[in-house]
Scaffold this motif. Sequence first.
Motif, short mmCIF file in Angstrom:
data_model
loop_
_atom_site.label_atom_id
_atom_site.label_comp_id
_atom_site.label_asym_id
_atom_site.label_seq_id
_atom_site.Cartn_x
_atom_site.Cartn_y
_atom_site.Cartn_z
N LEU A 186 0.84 -1.20 0.00
CA LEU A 186 0.00 0.00 0.00
C LEU A 186 0.88 1.27 0.00
O LEU A 186 1.99 1.22 0.51
CB LEU A 186 -0.99 0.01 1.17
CG LEU A 186 -1.93 -1.21 1.25
CD1 LEU A 186 -2.84 -1.06 2.48
CD2 LEU A 186 -2.79 -1.36 -0.01
N PRO A 187 0.51 2.38 -0.51
CA PRO A 187 -0.81 2.61 -1.08
C PRO A 187 -0.96 1.99 -2.47
O PRO A 187 0.01 1.88 -3.20
CB PRO A 187 -0.85 4.13 -1.19
CG PRO A 187 0.58 4.54 -1.38
CD PRO A 187 1.38 3.57 -0.58
N ARG A 188 -2.18 1.58 -2.76
CA ARG A 188 -2.43 1.09 -4.12
C ARG A 188 -2.98 2.25 -4.94
O ARG A 188 -3.57 3.19 -4.38
CB ARG A 188 -3.42 -0.07 -4.07
CG ARG A 188 -4.84 0.40 -4.18
CD ARG A 188 -5.86 -0.68 -4.22
NE ARG A 188 -6.90 -0.36 -3.24
CZ ARG A 188 -7.93 -1.13 -3.01
NH1 ARG A 188 -8.06 -2.27 -3.62
NH2 ARG A 188 -8.84 -0.76 -2.13
N TYR B 85 -4.31 -7.47 2.39
CA TYR B 85 -3.44 -6.29 2.49
C TYR B 85 -3.84 -5.32 3.58
O TYR B 85 -3.00 -4.57 4.08
CB TYR B 85 -3.31 -5.57 1.13
CG TYR B 85 -4.49 -5.67 0.21
CD1 TYR B 85 -4.57 -6.71 -0.71
CD2 TYR B 85 -5.51 -4.74 0.26
CE1 TYR B 85 -5.67 -6.81 -1.57
CE2 TYR B 85 -6.60 -4.84 -0.60
CZ TYR B 85 -6.69 -5.88 -1.51
OH TYR B 85 -7.76 -5.98 -2.34
#
Lengths: 139, 305
Positions: free
Chosen positions: B264-266, B282
Amino acid sequence: MKIDSIQNGIVLDHIKAGRSMEIYKLLGLDRLDCSVAIIKNARSTQMGKKDIIKIADRIDLNLDVLGFVDPGITVDIIEDGKLVQKKHVQLPEKLVNVLKCKNPRCITSSEPHLRSMFVLTDREKRVYSCAYCDTRYHR
Amino acid sequence: MRNLLNITDLSTGEIDELIALAEDIIAHPETYQDVCRRKKLATLFFEPSTRTRLSFEAAMLDLGGSVLGFSEAQSSSAAKGETVGDTVRVVCGYADIIAMRHPKEGAPFAAVQVASKPVINAGDGGHNHPTQTLTDLLTIHRERGAFRDFTIGFCGDLKFGRTVHSLVSALARYTGIRFVFISPEELRLPRYIVDNTLKRNNLPYIETTSLESAIPDLDVLYMTRVQRERFFNEADYIRLKDTYILDCDKLERAKPDLCILHPLPRVNEIAVEVDEDPRAKYFEQAANGKFIRMALIMKLLELSV
């Protein structure tokens, strides 16, 4: 070609032919006041041809630099015209302030006052890695 | 005094200890709530971050300690040209332990040359991110029970993805793990990791450009974001950023017990629809980050309950 033998000083012998100028620069020999002779492509029974550097003074040498450039180099110490000591160099485990990291993302590129430091990570392939960012440098 | 710059600074035995401690903290958080009373953590973030900084701060607060620091270089003396070394030397007079993120690779190594307090690398450019790796290891351990007998796929930016580099280095020390590297040609795993870590240890690995063909064999899938900030050339970023998007269609071919991770971040590399899939781990992974950092802070401060 005849080069006078030195009375007191250092002879760097068995330098692989063509490497003498690199050693000259890395050791900062251009900054010396004493006589320095660079002999390129001298005939050698062992090596065919070799380079030799003669320094007419007993200066402090960075043996790590010599080992890094060419671990086959021998260092002859001359006193009163006689060979008093012969040193063999080897590939050093660590190089401090010899190489500059070429990785533009490395902290040493933005803070050039930092001591550059490379560590030997593959002796067989003679690979050094930047201690900061791991960028590899092939010898 | 110990620092943590690279995941390989820790032995596998020490990693096992940290995981066991984190598991105990998860099970009995109240036992640890005063362990760091009167201790201060400095978070020196020369580059923005949400999860890493907040999880470090939450970790220290949950241990009963305090937190000080800055969250971007502009709000520190770095904006005036101060060196990393000088900043760290000064902060060592105020805090007991330092967590540091910096955009330049090797900045934490520069810090430990002058630091008198433990330094934790909280990410240095595209280089290392060992506490993310500890987070990943804790999550894999909780999901798989052990570090053996599974196939892990890494997908996306494997060139600049520091989380990938650190996790590969960590898992390479265990036996019975198979590696699959899925990336565009331009973002392949750096050759020094292939040579020094995978080949040198005779680890089974394959490199491919196809997520679809690789996914059926995977037990763990580690997705990564193509990071805009790592590119010198914006055009290259635009061209590569949408190469892999994990969605429910692709997951139909995956194992029922696949564990999907992402540091993350995605952005869009995992479709939001996947969040509802029980294989998506996640967000649990992000939560685990606080617990493993609690364990790490305790270890580096040599504290116990």
